[in-house]
Each structure stands twice: as structure tokens, then as C-alpha cells.
Design a protein around this motif. Structure first.
Motif, short mmCIF file in Angstrom:
data_model
loop_
_atom_site.label_atom_id
_atom_site.label_comp_id
_atom_site.label_asym_id
_atom_site.label_seq_id
_atom_site.Cartn_x
_atom_site.Cartn_y
_atom_site.Cartn_z
N LYS A 1 26.68 -55.89 -2.99
CA LYS A 1 26.92 -55.51 -1.61
C LYS A 1 25.62 -55.09 -0.92
N GLY A 2 24.76 -54.35 -1.63
CA GLY A 2 23.48 -53.93 -1.06
C GLY A 2 22.56 -55.11 -0.79
N ILE A 3 22.50 -56.04 -1.72
CA ILE A 3 21.64 -57.21 -1.55
C ILE A 3 22.15 -58.08 -0.40
N LYS A 4 23.46 -58.27 -0.34
CA LYS A 4 24.03 -59.09 0.74
C LYS A 4 23.72 -58.48 2.11
N LYS A 5 23.91 -57.18 2.23
CA LYS A 5 23.63 -56.50 3.50
C LYS A 5 22.16 -56.62 3.88
N ALA A 6 21.27 -56.39 2.91
CA ALA A 6 19.83 -56.44 3.19
C ALA A 6 19.37 -57.85 3.54
N VAL A 7 19.93 -58.85 2.89
CA VAL A 7 19.56 -60.24 3.20
C VAL A 7 20.05 -60.60 4.61
N ASP A 8 21.24 -60.14 4.97
CA ASP A 8 21.75 -60.41 6.32
C ASP A 8 20.87 -59.76 7.39
N GLU A 9 20.33 -58.57 7.09
CA GLU A 9 19.53 -57.85 8.07
C GLU A 9 18.05 -58.24 8.07
N GLN A 10 17.48 -58.49 6.87
CA GLN A 10 16.03 -58.66 6.76
C GLN A 10 15.60 -60.03 6.26
N GLY A 11 16.52 -60.85 5.89
CA GLY A 11 16.16 -62.15 5.38
C GLY A 11 15.91 -62.13 3.89
N LEU A 12 15.09 -63.05 3.45
CA LEU A 12 14.85 -63.25 2.02
C LEU A 12 14.30 -62.02 1.30
N LEU A 13 13.49 -61.21 1.96
CA LEU A 13 12.94 -60.02 1.32
C LEU A 13 14.02 -58.99 0.99
N GLY A 14 15.16 -59.10 1.61
CA GLY A 14 16.27 -58.20 1.32
C GLY A 14 16.78 -58.33 -0.10
N ILE A 15 16.51 -59.46 -0.74
CA ILE A 15 16.91 -59.64 -2.14
C ILE A 15 16.28 -58.56 -3.01
N PHE A 16 15.04 -58.21 -2.72
CA PHE A 16 14.32 -57.26 -3.54
C PHE A 16 14.61 -55.81 -3.16
N GLN A 17 15.02 -55.57 -1.93
CA GLN A 17 15.20 -54.21 -1.44
C GLN A 17 16.65 -53.74 -1.49
N GLY A 18 17.59 -54.61 -1.24
CA GLY A 18 18.99 -54.21 -1.07
C GLY A 18 19.62 -53.54 -2.26
N GLY A 19 19.38 -54.05 -3.45
CA GLY A 19 19.95 -53.45 -4.65
C GLY A 19 19.46 -52.04 -4.89
N PHE A 20 18.19 -51.80 -4.61
CA PHE A 20 17.63 -50.46 -4.80
C PHE A 20 18.23 -49.47 -3.81
N GLU A 21 18.37 -49.88 -2.56
CA GLU A 21 18.92 -48.98 -1.56
C GLU A 21 20.38 -48.64 -1.83
N SER A 22 21.15 -49.61 -2.25
CA SER A 22 22.58 -49.37 -2.45
C SER A 22 22.88 -48.56 -3.70
N SER A 23 22.02 -48.62 -4.69
CA SER A 23 22.31 -47.94 -5.95
C SER A 23 21.41 -46.73 -6.20
N ALA A 24 20.56 -46.38 -5.26
CA ALA A 24 19.59 -45.30 -5.48
C ALA A 24 20.25 -43.96 -5.78
N VAL A 25 21.31 -43.64 -5.08
CA VAL A 25 21.95 -42.34 -5.28
C VAL A 25 22.55 -42.25 -6.69
N GLY A 26 23.24 -43.29 -7.13
CA GLY A 26 23.83 -43.28 -8.46
C GLY A 26 22.80 -43.22 -9.57
N ILE A 27 21.73 -43.98 -9.42
CA ILE A 27 20.67 -43.98 -10.43
C ILE A 27 19.97 -42.62 -10.46
N SER A 28 19.70 -42.07 -9.28
CA SER A 28 19.05 -40.75 -9.21
C SER A 28 19.92 -39.68 -9.84
N ALA A 29 21.21 -39.72 -9.56
CA ALA A 29 22.13 -38.73 -10.14
C ALA A 29 22.15 -38.86 -11.67
N ALA A 30 22.18 -40.08 -12.18
CA ALA A 30 22.18 -40.26 -13.64
C ALA A 30 20.91 -39.70 -14.27
#
Length: 118
Positions: free
Chosen positions: A72-101
Motif C-alpha cells: 500500500k505504501g509503495i503504491k501510494k508513493a508511486v502514484d504521487e512521485q512516480g518511479l522513485l516512490g518504489i524506494f520510498q513508499g515502503g519505508f514511509e508506510s512501515s516506519a512506525v511498526g519497525i521503529s516500535a519493534a
């Protein structure tokens, strides 16, 4: 009824993964990667969101849910930012869960004083 659905769906996912671990020679790390990738594919196909709507936390908490969150994060970032969203979207969407862990894992290590296995 929501709690019951969450319980049996989450339990079924865990039971299937345990059977996979017991019946195959796959290592746990590979099974975890398989779960994340499966959640991503099911999210891309639109199947996993329906399961989350039905089972709530029973479907969103296991590693399959993490893969869906990445998708979901990658899809949203690609829709908003284009191809570079592939690298950014996953980190933004999962940052809270990873940080909490990481934070709770560190706190647990302070409380329980883990030791290396010999």
C-alpha cells in the motif's frame, strides 16, 4: 463477532505457517520472507484488503499484513512521485511498526538481560 473472526483467521495463518515449518526443510527466515512476499502479492491483487476488512487485526498483524502494508505504501508513493516512490513508499508506510519493534526489543533486552547461546 469481530474478535472471533480475528482470532480464528490469525490462528489459521499461524497454524498454516507452523505446518509449513514442520513439514518442509525451509528455514524460518525464508518462511518469513515468503510470508511478506505473499502478503504483498495478495495486496496487489486486492485480496488481502478484503481479508483485513473481515478479520481486522487477525489478518493485519501477521507478516502477511506487513507485506500488504509495504504494498500500500509503495503504491501510494508511486502514484504521487512516480518511479522513485518504489524506494520510498515502503519505508514511509512501515516506519512506525519497525521503529516500535526496535524500541520495544531494546527495552526488553534491558529488562531481561539476554545472553548469547553457546
Amino acid at each position: 463477532m469481530d474478535y472471533l473472526n480475528a482470532f480464528w483467521v490469525g490462528g489459521l495463518i499461524c497454524a498454516l505457517v507452523q505446518i509449513l515449518l514442520d513439514r518442509t526443510k525451509l528455514l524460518p527466515g525464508r518462511v518469513m520472507v515468503l510470508l511478506v512476499c505473499t502478503g504483498t502479492v495478495l495486496g496487489a491483487l486486492g485480496i488481502y484488503e478484503k481479508l483485513i476488512d473481515f478479520a481486522g487485526a487477525g489478518a493485519s498483524v501477521p507478516l502477511l499484513g506487513f507485506g500488504n502494508t509495504l504494498w500500500k505504501g509503495i503504491k501510494k508513493a508511486v502514484d504521487e512521485q512516480g518511479l522513485l516512490g518504489i524506494f520510498q513508499g515502503g519505508f514511509e508506510s512501515s516506519a512506525v511498526g519497525i521503529s516500535a519493534a526496535l524500541i520495544f526489543g531494546y527495552l526488553a533486552s534491558l529488562i531481561f538481560k539476554p545472553k548469547m547461546k553457546k
